[in-house]
Design an enzyme around this catalytic site. Structure first.
Site, PDB file in Angstrom:
ATOM      1  N   VAL A   1       0.864  -1.182   0.000  1.00  0.00           N
ATOM      2  CA  VAL A   1       0.000   0.000   0.000  1.00  0.00           C
ATOM      3  C   VAL A   1       0.894   1.224   0.000  1.00  0.00           C
ATOM      4  O   VAL A   1       2.008   1.207   0.522  1.00  0.00           O
ATOM      5  CB  VAL A   1      -0.987   0.036   1.192  1.00  0.00           C
ATOM      6  N   SER A   2       0.393   2.301  -0.608  1.00  0.00           N
ATOM      7  CA  SER A   2       1.212   3.500  -0.802  1.00  0.00           C
ATOM      8  C   SER A   2       1.289   4.398   0.421  1.00  0.00           C
ATOM      9  O   SER A   2       2.260   5.112   0.602  1.00  0.00           O
ATOM     10  CB  SER A   2       0.655   4.319  -1.974  1.00  0.00           C
ATOM     11  N   THR A   3       0.253   4.405   1.237  1.00  0.00           N
ATOM     12  CA  THR A   3       0.267   5.294   2.401  1.00  0.00           C
ATOM     13  C   THR A   3       0.033   4.485   3.668  1.00  0.00           C
ATOM     14  O   THR A   3      -0.567   3.404   3.636  1.00  0.00           O
ATOM     15  CB  THR A   3      -0.831   6.381   2.291  1.00  0.00           C
TER      16      THR A   3
ATOM     17  N   GLN B   1      -3.586   3.369   4.574  1.00  0.00           N
ATOM     18  CA  GLN B   1      -4.258   2.333   3.802  1.00  0.00           C
ATOM     19  C   GLN B   1      -4.063   0.996   4.503  1.00  0.00           C
ATOM     20  O   GLN B   1      -3.134   0.812   5.283  1.00  0.00           O
ATOM     21  CB  GLN B   1      -3.702   2.254   2.378  1.00  0.00           C
TER      22      GLN B   1
ATOM     23  N   GLY C   1       3.149   1.789   3.124  1.00  0.00           N
ATOM     24  CA  GLY C   1       3.469   3.205   3.020  1.00  0.00           C
ATOM     25  C   GLY C   1       4.553   3.519   2.004  1.00  0.00           C
ATOM     26  O   GLY C   1       5.221   4.540   2.111  1.00  0.00           O
TER      27      GLY C   1
END
Length: 191
Positions: free
Chosen positions: A9-11, A14, A36
């Site tokens: 997940v990017s952040t 999430q 992240g």
């Protein structure tokens, strides 16, 4: 033959649960994660561990293609490296599985489209540069020193005995830049 899952997940806010559940349902023996981190990040510890855990005959499984690669060309590069190691690839959402003929076909079509796109970009760039040159425009960085300044510096060093460091300060360039430009001009002048 192990099935190794990778989730990302990017952040930080999430959640990985959806991907974890899908990878467990796909019977992954191990699941590695990056939380992240953008797909554009070159250092993804979870992906590095997943790739190291894979042996010939194993399969890398992702929930969706964009979890693995930042672009089609990056995906193709990663999967190509896996293939050269004898490792298969599966993306659950897109239904791509290089263990099957259909999955390999889909992946090769994607690779062909990516190659076609790279070729078009290259051709457009080349054509644009040629058209600009025909109009008398030159692209790229301007030289930090003009030909006249290089000739002056050459003479100042070889005839006047001045140092490169002094001249670099005078022309507001790094001494290495001055040296390279003078060497290039010397070859042109035949000195």
């Amino acid at each position: 033959m192990a099935r190794v899952g990778y989730a990302r997940v990017s952040t930080q806010d999430q959640c990985l649960d959806l991907q974890r559940d899908a990878l467990r349902s796909a019977q992954c023996d191990k699941v590695f994660e990056d939380n992240g981190l953008s797909g554009a990040d070159t250092k993804r510890p979870g992906l590095s561990k997943a790739l190291r855990a894979l042996n010939p005959g194993d399969t890398l499984v992702v929930w969706r293609l964009d979890r693995l690669g930042r672009s089609i060309s990056h995906l193709i590069e990663v999967v190509g490296k896996l293939h050269s190691r004898g490792v298969e690839f599966q993306s659950l959402t897109e239904g791509i599985d290089t263990n099957s003929a259909g999955g390999r076909l889909v992946f090769h079509i994607m690779a062909a489209i990516a190659e076609f796109e790279r070729t078009l970009i290259s051709e457009r760039t080349t054509a644009g540069i040629a058209a600009a040159r025909a109009r008398g425009q030159h692209h790229g960085r301007r030289p930090s020193l003009t030909d006249v300044q290089c000739e002056e510096a050459f003479r100042a060093i070889h005839i006047g005995g001045r140092s490169e460091a002094d001249l670099a300060v005078q022309y507001q360039v790094h001494p290495r830049t001055l040296r390279r430009r003078i060497e290039r001009m010397s070859l042109t002048w035949g000195h």
